[in-house]
Motif scaffolding. Structure first.
Motif, short mmCIF file in Angstrom:
data_model
loop_
_atom_site.label_atom_id
_atom_site.label_comp_id
_atom_site.label_asym_id
_atom_site.label_seq_id
_atom_site.Cartn_x
_atom_site.Cartn_y
_atom_site.Cartn_z
N VAL A 16 0.83 -1.29 0.25
CA VAL A 16 0.06 0.09 -0.07
C VAL A 16 0.95 1.09 -0.08
N ARG A 17 1.83 1.18 0.73
CA ARG A 17 2.81 2.35 0.69
C ARG A 17 3.37 2.75 -0.55
N LEU A 18 3.80 1.54 -1.18
CA LEU A 18 4.41 1.71 -2.57
C LEU A 18 3.48 2.24 -3.47
N GLY A 19 2.35 1.68 -3.39
CA GLY A 19 1.13 2.55 -4.12
C GLY A 19 1.08 3.94 -3.85
N ILE A 20 0.93 4.28 -2.60
CA ILE A 20 0.78 5.88 -2.24
C ILE A 20 2.02 6.52 -2.82
N VAL A 21 3.08 6.11 -2.73
CA VAL A 21 4.35 6.85 -3.03
C VAL A 21 4.44 6.81 -4.52
N ALA A 22 4.18 5.97 -5.24
CA ALA A 22 4.15 5.83 -6.72
C ALA A 22 3.10 6.68 -7.50
N THR A 23 1.91 6.65 -6.59
CA THR A 23 0.81 7.73 -7.24
C THR A 23 1.29 9.02 -6.98
N LEU A 24 1.68 9.38 -5.51
CA LEU A 24 2.07 10.65 -5.79
C LEU A 24 3.45 11.14 -6.30
N ASP A 38 -8.53 5.08 -5.64
CA ASP A 38 -7.63 4.55 -6.59
C ASP A 38 -6.88 3.57 -6.13
N LEU A 39 -6.56 3.31 -4.93
CA LEU A 39 -5.85 2.37 -4.44
C LEU A 39 -6.55 1.09 -3.79
N ASP A 40 -8.10 1.51 -3.63
CA ASP A 40 -8.78 0.52 -3.15
C ASP A 40 -8.55 0.27 -1.79
N VAL A 41 -8.22 0.95 -0.67
CA VAL A 41 -8.01 0.74 0.47
C VAL A 41 -8.86 1.60 1.25
N THR A 42 -9.22 0.94 2.64
CA THR A 42 -10.25 2.12 3.44
C THR A 42 -9.52 3.08 3.98
N LYS A 43 -10.37 4.13 4.55
CA LYS A 43 -9.74 5.31 4.91
C LYS A 43 -8.88 5.15 6.11
N ASN A 45 -7.35 2.42 7.00
CA ASN A 45 -5.74 1.51 6.44
C ASN A 45 -5.21 2.67 6.00
N LEU A 46 -5.43 3.48 4.85
CA LEU A 46 -4.58 4.55 4.45
C LEU A 46 -4.20 5.63 5.26
N GLY A 47 -5.07 5.85 6.26
CA GLY A 47 -4.71 6.91 7.30
C GLY A 47 -3.36 6.17 8.10
N GLN A 48 -3.28 5.32 8.29
CA GLN A 48 -2.30 4.47 9.08
C GLN A 48 -0.97 4.71 8.19
N HIS A 49 -1.14 4.16 7.09
CA HIS A 49 -0.07 4.27 6.00
C HIS A 49 0.55 5.49 5.73
N LEU A 50 -0.26 6.39 5.75
CA LEU A 50 0.32 7.81 5.54
C LEU A 50 0.79 8.29 6.74
N ARG A 51 0.46 7.96 7.93
CA ARG A 51 1.04 8.45 9.16
C ARG A 51 2.57 8.02 9.16
N MET A 52 2.80 6.59 8.66
CA MET A 52 3.98 6.22 8.62
C MET A 52 5.04 6.97 7.80
N LEU A 53 4.39 7.19 6.45
CA LEU A 53 5.21 7.74 5.41
C LEU A 53 5.43 9.31 5.87
N GLU A 54 4.34 9.78 6.66
CA GLU A 54 4.77 11.47 7.07
C GLU A 54 6.03 11.40 7.91
N GLU A 55 5.87 10.39 8.88
CA GLU A 55 6.71 10.19 10.06
C GLU A 55 8.03 10.00 9.58
N ALA A 56 8.18 9.17 8.32
CA ALA A 56 9.42 9.13 7.62
C ALA A 56 10.06 10.34 6.88
N GLY A 57 9.15 11.08 6.72
CA GLY A 57 9.45 12.29 5.94
C GLY A 57 9.18 12.18 4.47
#
Length: 113
Positions: A16-24, A38-43, A45-57
């Motif tokens: 999911v995170r790879l899909g997020i970053v690739a899309t962005l 677009d990624l067909d994930v729940t809000k 689930n998406l929120g949790q992955h975005l938090r991890m990506l945000e924390e990583a910068g």
């Protein structure tokens, strides 16, 4: 030689995170609702992955209002774009190694010994 698997980014590599970053990387900026659809994930689930990506910068999360409606926009940071490029480079190297490997005897289409 450093085996390419060691160059995979544990944060970006998850599906999911790879899909997020690739899309962005491709879109530059998108909103939360569109990305969830677009990624067909729940809000959640998406929120949790975005938090991890945000924390990583790797992503920037911008919360705004359009009229009275809250809206969340997402974009990839320079650090996130670099991490994505390194991930793709490592995956390409793994593919090259696999393609260069000799066929294993006994596989379908290969003569058995």
């Amino acid at each position: 030689m450093n085996y390419p698997i060691h160059d995979l980014d544990d944060i970006v590599h998850q599906r999911v995170r790879l899909g997020i970053v690739a899309t962005l990387v491709a879109a530059g900026r998108t909103d939360f609702q569109t990305l969830s659809r677009d990624l067909d994930v729940t809000k959640g689930n998406l929120g949790q992955h975005l938090r991890m990506l945000e924390e990583a910068g790797y992503v920037l999360i911008e919360k705004t209002f359009e009229g009275r409606r809250p809206r969340t926009y997402l974009s990839v940071t320079t650090h996130g774009r670099s991490a994505f490029r390194r991930e793709i480079k490592a995956l390409r190297q793994l593919i090259e190694l696999a393609d260069a490997a000799p066929p294993t005897p006994g596989q379908p289409g290969q003569p058995s010994t």
